[in-house]
Design a protein around this motif. Structure first.
Motif, PDB file in Angstrom:
ATOM      1  N   VAL A  33       4.175  15.009  46.040  1.00 37.18           N
ATOM      2  CA  VAL A  33       4.734  13.854  45.337  1.00 37.18           C
ATOM      3  C   VAL A  33       4.845  14.191  43.854  1.00 37.18           C
ATOM      4  CG1 VAL A  33       4.415  11.414  44.778  1.00 37.18           C
ATOM      5  CG2 VAL A  33       3.739  12.279  47.032  1.00 37.18           C
ATOM      6  N   CYS A  34       6.007  13.879  43.286  1.00 34.89           N
ATOM      7  CA  CYS A  34       6.282  14.179  41.878  1.00 34.89           C
ATOM      8  C   CYS A  34       6.553  12.897  41.122  1.00 34.89           C
ATOM      9  CB  CYS A  34       7.513  15.083  41.770  1.00 34.89           C
ATOM     10  SG  CYS A  34       7.423  16.551  42.810  1.00 34.89           S
ATOM     11  N   LYS A  35       6.104  12.867  39.880  1.00 31.81           N
ATOM     12  CA  LYS A  35       6.426  11.725  39.028  1.00 31.81           C
ATOM     13  C   LYS A  35       6.581  12.193  37.599  1.00 31.81           C
ATOM     14  CE  LYS A  35       3.175   8.705  37.855  1.00 31.81           C
ATOM     15  NZ  LYS A  35       2.209   7.637  37.989  1.00 31.81           N
ATOM     16  N   LEU A  36       7.412  11.491  36.872  1.00 31.61           N
ATOM     17  CA  LEU A  36       7.645  11.784  35.470  1.00 31.61           C
ATOM     18  C   LEU A  36       6.445  11.273  34.682  1.00 31.61           C
ATOM     19  CD1 LEU A  36      10.065  13.076  34.028  1.00 31.61           C
ATOM     20  CD2 LEU A  36      10.960  10.790  33.632  1.00 31.61           C
ATOM     21  N   THR A  37       5.909  12.096  33.798  1.00 27.28           N
ATOM     22  CA  THR A  37       4.788  11.668  32.958  1.00 27.28           C
ATOM     23  C   THR A  37       5.331  10.865  31.773  1.00 27.28           C
ATOM     24  OG1 THR A  37       4.911  13.646  31.586  1.00 27.28           O
ATOM     25  CG2 THR A  37       3.469  13.752  33.537  1.00 27.28           C
ATOM     26  N   ALA A  38       4.432  10.263  31.015  1.00 27.80           N
ATOM     27  CA  ALA A  38       4.854   9.542  29.809  1.00 27.80           C
ATOM     28  C   ALA A  38       5.535  10.510  28.841  1.00 27.80           C
ATOM     29  CB  ALA A  38       3.650   8.864  29.147  1.00 27.80           C
ATOM     30  N   LYS A  39       5.001  11.718  28.735  1.00 27.26           N
ATOM     31  CA  LYS A  39       5.608  12.740  27.872  1.00 27.26           C
ATOM     32  C   LYS A  39       7.010  13.097  28.370  1.00 27.26           C
ATOM     33  CE  LYS A  39       4.856  17.433  26.140  1.00 27.26           C
ATOM     34  NZ  LYS A  39       3.972  18.619  26.173  1.00 27.26           N
ATOM     35  N   GLY A  40       7.157  13.216  29.681  1.00 26.49           N
ATOM     36  CA  GLY A  40       8.455  13.526  30.267  1.00 26.49           C
ATOM     37  C   GLY A  40       9.452  12.402  30.066  1.00 26.49           C
ATOM     38  N   GLN A  41       8.995  11.171  30.211  1.00 23.28           N
ATOM     39  CA  GLN A  41       9.876  10.018  30.004  1.00 23.28           C
ATOM     40  C   GLN A  41      10.343   9.958  28.560  1.00 23.28           C
ATOM     41  OE1 GLN A  41      11.009   7.678  32.480  1.00 23.28           O
ATOM     42  NE2 GLN A  41      12.421   7.396  30.785  1.00 23.28           N
ATOM     43  N   LYS A  42       9.429  10.221  27.633  1.00 30.33           N
ATOM     44  CA  LYS A  42       9.793  10.205  26.210  1.00 30.33           C
ATOM     45  C   LYS A  42      10.805  11.316  25.914  1.00 30.33           C
ATOM     46  CE  LYS A  42       8.093  10.276  21.548  1.00 30.33           C
ATOM     47  NZ  LYS A  42       7.049  10.486  20.608  1.00 30.33           N
ATOM     48  N   ALA A  43      10.561  12.511  26.429  1.00 35.22           N
ATOM     49  CA  ALA A  43      11.470  13.642  26.206  1.00 35.22           C
ATOM     50  C   ALA A  43      12.852  13.343  26.773  1.00 35.22           C
ATOM     51  CB  ALA A  43      10.897  14.914  26.827  1.00 35.22           C
ATOM     52  N   TYR A  44      12.901  12.716  27.942  1.00 36.86           N
ATOM     53  CA  TYR A  44      14.176  12.365  28.565  1.00 36.86           C
ATOM     54  C   TYR A  44      14.908  11.307  27.741  1.00 36.86           C
ATOM     55  CZ  TYR A  44      17.506  10.673  32.050  1.00 36.86           C
ATOM     56  OH  TYR A  44      18.647  10.281  32.708  1.00 36.86           O
ATOM     57  N   THR A  45      14.176  10.324  27.239  1.00 32.18           N
ATOM     58  CA  THR A  45      14.770   9.273  26.413  1.00 32.18           C
ATOM     59  C   THR A  45      15.354   9.868  25.131  1.00 32.18           C
ATOM     60  OG1 THR A  45      13.268   7.600  27.305  1.00 32.18           O
ATOM     61  CG2 THR A  45      14.295   7.117  25.170  1.00 32.18           C
TER      62      THR A  45
ATOM     63  N   THR B  71      16.353  13.094  35.670  1.00 33.59           N
ATOM     64  CA  THR B  71      17.128  11.858  35.795  1.00 33.59           C
ATOM     65  C   THR B  71      16.721  11.094  37.052  1.00 33.59           C
ATOM     66  OG1 THR B  71      18.991  12.823  34.595  1.00 33.59           O
ATOM     67  CG2 THR B  71      19.459  10.890  35.953  1.00 33.59           C
ATOM     68  N   ILE B  72      16.594  11.797  38.163  1.00 32.80           N
ATOM     69  CA  ILE B  72      16.169  11.153  39.414  1.00 32.80           C
ATOM     70  C   ILE B  72      14.784  10.550  39.237  1.00 32.80           C
ATOM     71  CG2 ILE B  72      15.511  11.554  41.825  1.00 32.80           C
ATOM     72  CD1 ILE B  72      17.747  13.781  41.826  1.00 32.80           C
ATOM     73  N   LEU B  73      13.859  11.335  38.692  1.00 34.57           N
ATOM     74  CA  LEU B  73      12.477  10.848  38.538  1.00 34.57           C
ATOM     75  C   LEU B  73      12.378   9.692  37.553  1.00 34.57           C
ATOM     76  CD1 LEU B  73      10.429  14.179  38.637  1.00 34.57           C
ATOM     77  CD2 LEU B  73      10.595  12.417  40.417  1.00 34.57           C
ATOM     78  N   SER B  74      13.320   9.595  36.615  1.00 33.65           N
ATOM     79  CA  SER B  74      13.274   8.489  35.652  1.00 33.65           C
ATOM     80  C   SER B  74      13.628   7.155  36.281  1.00 33.65           C
ATOM     81  CB  SER B  74      14.205   8.774  34.471  1.00 33.65           C
ATOM     82  OG  SER B  74      15.554   8.597  34.840  1.00 33.65           O
ATOM     83  N   THR B  75      14.206   7.192  37.489  1.00 34.73           N
ATOM     84  CA  THR B  75      14.640   5.954  38.141  1.00 34.73           C
ATOM     85  C   THR B  75      13.681   5.461  39.222  1.00 34.73           C
ATOM     86  OG1 THR B  75      15.951   7.097  39.824  1.00 34.73           O
ATOM     87  CG2 THR B  75      17.059   6.577  37.743  1.00 34.73           C
ATOM     88  N   VAL B  76      12.620   6.238  39.492  1.00 39.15           N
ATOM     89  CA  VAL B  76      11.669   5.880  40.549  1.00 39.15           C
ATOM     90  C   VAL B  76      10.241   6.038  40.034  1.00 39.15           C
ATOM     91  CG1 VAL B  76      13.220   6.510  42.452  1.00 39.15           C
ATOM     92  CG2 VAL B  76      11.690   8.239  41.487  1.00 39.15           C
ATOM     93  N   ALA B  77       9.296   5.356  40.679  1.00 42.86           N
ATOM     94  CA  ALA B  77       7.889   5.500  40.298  1.00 42.86           C
ATOM     95  C   ALA B  77       7.392   6.902  40.643  1.00 42.86           C
ATOM     96  CB  ALA B  77       7.043   4.450  41.004  1.00 42.86           C
ATOM     97  N   SER B  78       7.820   7.410  41.796  1.00 40.86           N
ATOM     98  CA  SER B  78       7.491   8.768  42.227  1.00 40.86           C
ATOM     99  C   SER B  78       8.458   9.140  43.344  1.00 40.86           C
ATOM    100  CB  SER B  78       6.043   8.865  42.713  1.00 40.86           C
ATOM    101  OG  SER B  78       5.860   8.081  43.877  1.00 40.86           O
TER     102      SER B  78
END
Length: 102
Positions: free
Chosen positions: A76-88, A25-32
């Motif tokens: 530095v951590c960031k949500l991948t496209a796969k992670g963003q899709k899974a979260y959505t 959730t945190i990573l979904s709100t920031v670029a990294s």
């Protein structure tokens, strides 16, 4: 089990775990986000955060880059496209479950 409750069985268990849900959730709100920011915001210990990030990274949901800021190590951590899709998808499933049971 009623049809309304069966939707819970389809939830992504990797994301559903409370600490990982918080991280995603945190990573979904920031670029990294750097490790210390995530640790502070999630309220997790270094070891706990590291273990959860490793699981998310293994699933391809999070990308972790280890670099330096000056002479200090920086993770530095960031949500991948796969992670963003899974979260959505996770959020949509939870919303659908709540709509059906309220």
């Amino acid at each position: 089990m009623s049809n309304d409750l069966r939707g819970l069985a389809d939830l992504d268990r990797l994301i559903h775990e409370p600490a990982r849900l918080l991280i995603v959730t945190i990573l979904s709100t920031v670029a990294s986000a750097d490790f210390l920011f995530l640790q502070r915001e999630a309220g997790l210990t270094k070891g706990n955060l590291s273990a959860h990030l490793s699981k998310l990274e293994e699933a391809g949901y999070v990308k972790i880059e280890k670099t330096f800021k000056g002479k200090l190590p920086l993770t530095v951590c960031k949500l991948t496209a796969k992670g963003q899709k899974a979260y959505t998808v996770y959020r949509q499933q939870m919303q659908s479950f709540m709509d059906k049971t309220s």
